[in-house]
Design an enzyme around this catalytic site. Structure first.
Site, PDB file in Angstrom:
ATOM      1  N   SER A 134      -2.119   3.906  -9.238  1.00 12.81           N
ATOM      2  CA  SER A 134      -2.067   3.569  -8.049  1.00 12.81           C
ATOM      3  C   SER A 134      -3.578   3.266  -7.811  1.00 12.81           C
ATOM      4  O   SER A 134      -4.303   2.888  -8.453  1.00 12.81           O
ATOM      5  CB  SER A 134      -1.390   4.335  -7.181  1.00 12.81           C
ATOM      6  OG  SER A 134      -1.265   3.910  -5.670  1.00 12.81           O
ATOM      7  N   TYR A 148      -4.087  -6.664  -2.395  1.00 14.77           N
ATOM      8  CA  TYR A 148      -4.272  -5.736  -3.539  1.00 14.77           C
ATOM      9  C   TYR A 148      -3.690  -4.283  -2.957  1.00 14.77           C
ATOM     10  O   TYR A 148      -3.026  -3.555  -3.559  1.00 14.77           O
ATOM     11  CB  TYR A 148      -5.660  -5.463  -3.796  1.00 14.77           C
ATOM     12  CG  TYR A 148      -5.870  -4.212  -4.856  1.00 14.77           C
ATOM     13  CD1 TYR A 148      -5.486  -4.481  -6.347  1.00 14.77           C
ATOM     14  CD2 TYR A 148      -6.467  -3.159  -4.524  1.00 14.77           C
ATOM     15  CE1 TYR A 148      -5.399  -3.436  -7.233  1.00 14.77           C
ATOM     16  CE2 TYR A 148      -6.456  -2.273  -5.396  1.00 14.77           C
ATOM     17  CZ  TYR A 148      -6.093  -2.151  -6.703  1.00 14.77           C
ATOM     18  OH  TYR A 148      -6.213  -1.330  -7.563  1.00 14.77           O
ATOM     19  N   LYS A 152      -0.443  -1.976  -4.117  1.00 12.79           N
ATOM     20  CA  LYS A 152      -0.463  -0.410  -4.330  1.00 12.79           C
ATOM     21  C   LYS A 152       0.127   0.449  -3.286  1.00 12.79           C
ATOM     22  O   LYS A 152       0.819   1.480  -3.675  1.00 12.79           O
ATOM     23  CB  LYS A 152      -1.962   0.145  -4.472  1.00 12.79           C
ATOM     24  CG  LYS A 152      -2.753  -0.797  -5.629  1.00 12.79           C
ATOM     25  CD  LYS A 152      -2.218  -0.268  -6.862  1.00 12.79           C
ATOM     26  CE  LYS A 152      -2.926  -0.749  -8.043  1.00 12.79           C
ATOM     27  NZ  LYS A 152      -2.602  -0.474  -9.480  1.00 12.79           N
TER      28      LYS A 152
END
Length: 272
Positions: A134, A148, A152
């Site tokens: 992660s 982005y 995650k």
């Protein structure tokens, strides 16, 4: 005792570093990459201890086939490291539909498909460890990396839930959350949204706040990863780098203060 470890995104960066470290100490490694030639040096050096597989993790059927091939080749899969992924730079407004869908396909869905594929094998074995790569920005949001960040955050959510579901099968889940590192993640492997002049000030301030010290040395992560893989009681979460902890601590303290401020309003909204 040697382990059999399946690692995605092994062509460069963390993936290649960790794959070679594991091979050096005698583990068996299934290393995947979209360009299998990038693994030729490891094959030449480590021979039968490495099984190189061409894989684009967004292809669910190919992911299942790769997991099955690895199981047939080595007989077991003790550890899955879902490392494949890339960065996307740009404000939320700048991010196109294709930008957003592509990064979720790789960073989230690709990880999900490999996780689902390996679970029946690990359940049958009665043991296994799934390590999800992660990021610290899977826990806190920062500008310029919004979608982005979202990919995650999704990895964090599904993995935390998964950990509660599979513990009884002898399967452990760990979320590895690095801060920034001097890998190609922000270089040629990254994607950039089409820029809008309205966000130049936000980007300038963001990049001005960065310093060389904030970027860790990739090779320094290897001992931590080996210790994690060898642990009989691995953590659900592991930071990599010295900046993750203070950033998350500050952010969560701020969250708690805000929740406390609005607690009375929230409680009344319960209705009874």
């Amino acid at each position: 005792m040697a382990k059999t470890i399946f690692i995605t995104g092994a062509s460069r960066g963390f993936g290649k570093l960790w794959a070679e470290a594991l091979l050096q100490r005698g583990d068996k490694v299934i290393a995947t990459a979209r360009d299998i030639k990038s693994l030729d040096d490891l094959v030449k050096k480590y021979g039968n201890n490495i099984l190189p597989l061409q894989l684009d993790v967004v292809d669910r059927a190919a992911g299942y086939a790769a997991i099955q091939k690895a199981k047939e080749h080595f007989g077991s899969i003790d550890v899955l490291i879902n490392n494949a992924g890339y960065g996307l730079f740009g404000s939320v407004e700048e991010t196109s539909e294709q930008d957003a869908r592509s990064i979720m396909e790789t960073n989230f869905f690709g990880l999900l498909w490999l996780t689902q594929a390996v679970l029946p094998i690990m359940r049958a074995q009665g043991h296994g460890h799934i390590i999800q790569v992660s990021s610290v920005v899977g826990l806190i949001g920062i500008p310029v990396l919004g979608v982005y960040n979202a990919s995650k955050f999704a990895v964090e959510g599904v993995s935390e839930t998964l950990a509660t579901e599979v513990k009884g099968f002898g399967i452990n889940i760990t979320l590895v959350e690095p801060n920034s590192y001097s890998t190609d993640w922000g270089g040629s492997s990254a994607s950039h949204a089409a820029a809008m002049p309205e966000y130049e000030g936000v980007k300038t301030a963001f990049y001005a706040a960065l310093s060389d010290d904030m970027f860790g040395i990739p090779e320094a992560t290897t001992p931590a990863m080996l210790k994690l893989i060898d642990s009989n009681n691995p953590p659900l979460r592991l930071f990599l780098g010295k900046y993750s902890y203070p950033l998350v601590k500050q952010n969560y303290e701020s969250r708690m203060a805000e929740w406390d401020t609005w607690k009375e309003v929230a409680d009344k909204a319960h209705g009874k």
